[in-house]
Design an enzyme around this catalytic site. Structure first.
Site, PDB file in Angstrom:
ATOM      1  N   THR A  29       4.896   1.956  -6.569  1.00 13.81           N
ATOM      2  CA  THR A  29       5.402   3.148  -5.882  1.00 13.81           C
ATOM      3  C   THR A  29       5.166   3.002  -4.386  1.00 13.81           C
ATOM      4  OG1 THR A  29       5.002   4.548  -7.801  1.00 13.81           O
ATOM      5  CG2 THR A  29       5.043   5.669  -5.675  1.00 13.81           C
ATOM      6  N   GLY A  30       6.088   3.564  -3.591  1.00 17.90           N
ATOM      7  CA  GLY A  30       5.896   3.526  -2.140  1.00 17.90           C
ATOM      8  C   GLY A  30       7.047   2.809  -1.470  1.00 17.90           C
ATOM      9  N   SER A  31       6.972   2.692  -0.146  1.00 19.92           N
ATOM     10  CA  SER A  31       8.094   2.120   0.594  1.00 19.92           C
ATOM     11  C   SER A  31       8.253   0.621   0.331  1.00 19.92           C
ATOM     12  CB  SER A  31       7.943   2.404   2.092  1.00 19.92           C
ATOM     13  OG  SER A  31       6.732   1.874   2.569  1.00 19.92           O
ATOM     14  N   GLY A  86       2.692  -2.155  -3.858  1.00 23.18           N
ATOM     15  CA  GLY A  86       2.156  -2.193  -2.503  1.00 23.18           C
ATOM     16  C   GLY A  86       0.682  -1.796  -2.485  1.00 23.18           C
ATOM     17  N   ASP A  88      -2.407   0.218   0.422  1.00 24.13           N
ATOM     18  CA  ASP A  88      -2.683   0.789   1.744  1.00 24.13           C
ATOM     19  C   ASP A  88      -3.610  -0.108   2.551  1.00 24.13           C
ATOM     20  OD1 ASP A  88      -1.169   3.207   1.419  1.00 24.13           O
ATOM     21  OD2 ASP A  88      -2.654   3.755  -0.089  1.00 24.13           O
ATOM     22  N   GLY A 101       0.499   7.203  -1.782  1.00 31.82           N
ATOM     23  CA  GLY A 101       1.644   7.947  -2.325  1.00 31.82           C
ATOM     24  C   GLY A 101       1.266   8.869  -3.471  1.00 31.82           C
ATOM     25  N   GLU A 107      -0.528   3.808 -11.395  1.00 33.74           N
ATOM     26  CA  GLU A 107      -0.527   2.450 -10.826  1.00 33.74           C
ATOM     27  C   GLU A 107      -1.679   1.632 -11.396  1.00 33.74           C
ATOM     28  OE1 GLU A 107       1.464   3.459  -6.473  1.00 33.74           O
ATOM     29  OE2 GLU A 107      -0.699   3.346  -6.649  1.00 33.74           O
TER      30      GLU A 107
HETATM   31  C1  5RP Z   1       1.166   4.727  -3.764  1.00 31.79           C
HETATM   32  C2  5RP Z   1       0.537   3.468  -3.275  1.00 31.79           C
HETATM   33  C3  5RP Z   1       1.345   2.590  -2.385  1.00 31.79           C
HETATM   34  O1  5RP Z   1       1.438   1.330  -2.952  1.00 31.79           O
HETATM   35  C4  5RP Z   1       0.680   2.511  -1.046  1.00 31.79           C
HETATM   36  O2  5RP Z   1       0.517   3.836  -0.544  1.00 31.79           O
HETATM   37  C5  5RP Z   1       1.501   1.680  -0.052  1.00 31.79           C
HETATM   38  O3  5RP Z   1       2.671   2.354   0.278  1.00 31.79           O
HETATM   39  P1  5RP Z   1       3.733   1.751   1.269  1.00 31.79           P
HETATM   40  O4  5RP Z   1       4.325   0.560   0.594  1.00 31.79           O
HETATM   41  O5  5RP Z   1       4.737   2.866   1.463  1.00 31.79           O
HETATM   42  O6  5RP Z   1       3.029   1.399   2.552  1.00 31.79           O
HETATM   43  O7  5RP Z   1      -0.574   3.132  -3.587  1.00 31.79           O
HETATM   44  O8  5RP Z   1       0.271   5.494  -4.519  1.00 31.79           O
END
Ligand code: 5RP
Length: 230
Positions: A29-31, A86, A88, A101, A107
């Protein structure tokens, strides 16, 4: 497109090359994961035949469905061949902080149900210590908010209830998230994770420790794969 997006896309494209015919694939999940879902859909259009994909959030599931990726679930496939997501923060030992996210619980269920977990990120996600740039998200039972908050504060966390707009953010599991900031980062993530898990009412934390087999980083010089294998 911003540089970070281009780097996320590079990492996503490299990870999707690992998907083979007959696999069950977990979608993060996420960009960055969104770029990966698009790249996977592209490969499927070009003839790749996966058994199905299990999504870690409704957003990823909806996107996958819209792009024609066949979907399945953990009941049908309790073990995934590959999970791509992904993060953080990523430290030098490939320990991760996730949950920006809010999908951390699903996850982590997918990450721990996969034979292989590959992380994709742009190079801004590399840190020396977890907690350096992001708070540690902790998913908790809403009923336990006040006592859990007190116990997290006793661990020297600066705790805030995650919001969405004017209201409280509710996870897809019906829980809430306490974002735990550590102004000096977290020196010992294993110990902090264990202490957080020992609090009754805590369901899961955003520490993903010793779960990632590989991290693919996109940056100005292309893609770097960690651990570096010669
Ligand atoms: C969601 C996550 C995402 O993988 C993490 O926040 C990274 O997000 P992005 O790819 O938008 O930078 O753990 O729960």
């Amino acid at each position: 497109m911003m540089a970070y997006d281009a780097w996320k896309q590079l990492a996503a494209a490299a990870a999707v090359k690992l998907v083979q015919d007959g696999m069950v694939v977990g979608l993060g999940t996420g960009s960055t994961a969104t770029f990966m879902v698009h790249a996977l859909a592209q490969r499927i259009q070009e003839g790749l035949h996966i058994v199905g994909a299990v999504a870690s959030s409704q957003a990823s599931k909806d996107l996958a469905a819209q792009l024609g990726i066949p979907l399945t679930d953990l009941d049908s496939h309790p073990e995934l061949d590959l999970y791509i997501d992904g993060a953080d923060e990523i430290d030098p030992q490939l320990r991760l902080l996730k949950g920006g996210g809010g999908a951390l619980l699903r996850e982590k269920i997918l990450a721990t149900s996969a034979k292989r977990f590959v992380v994709i990120a742009d190079n801004s996600k590399r840190v020396l210590q977890l907690g350096q740039n992001f708070p540690v998200p902790v998913e908790i039972v809403p009923f336990a908010l006040a006592p859990v908050r007190k116990r997290l504060e006793a661990l020297e966390a600066v705790v805030s209830v995650r919001k969405r707009g004017d209201g409280t953010f509710i996870t897809e599991n019906g829980n809430i998230i306490l974002d735990c900031a550590f102004p000096n980062a977290v020196a010992n993530p294993e110990e902090m994770d264990a202490r957080m898990h020992s609090i009754v009412g805590v369901i899961e934390t955003g520490f993903f420790l010793h779960l990632a087999q590989q991290v693919i980083i996109g940056g100005p010089d292309g893609v770097t794969i960690l651990p570096f294998v010669v």
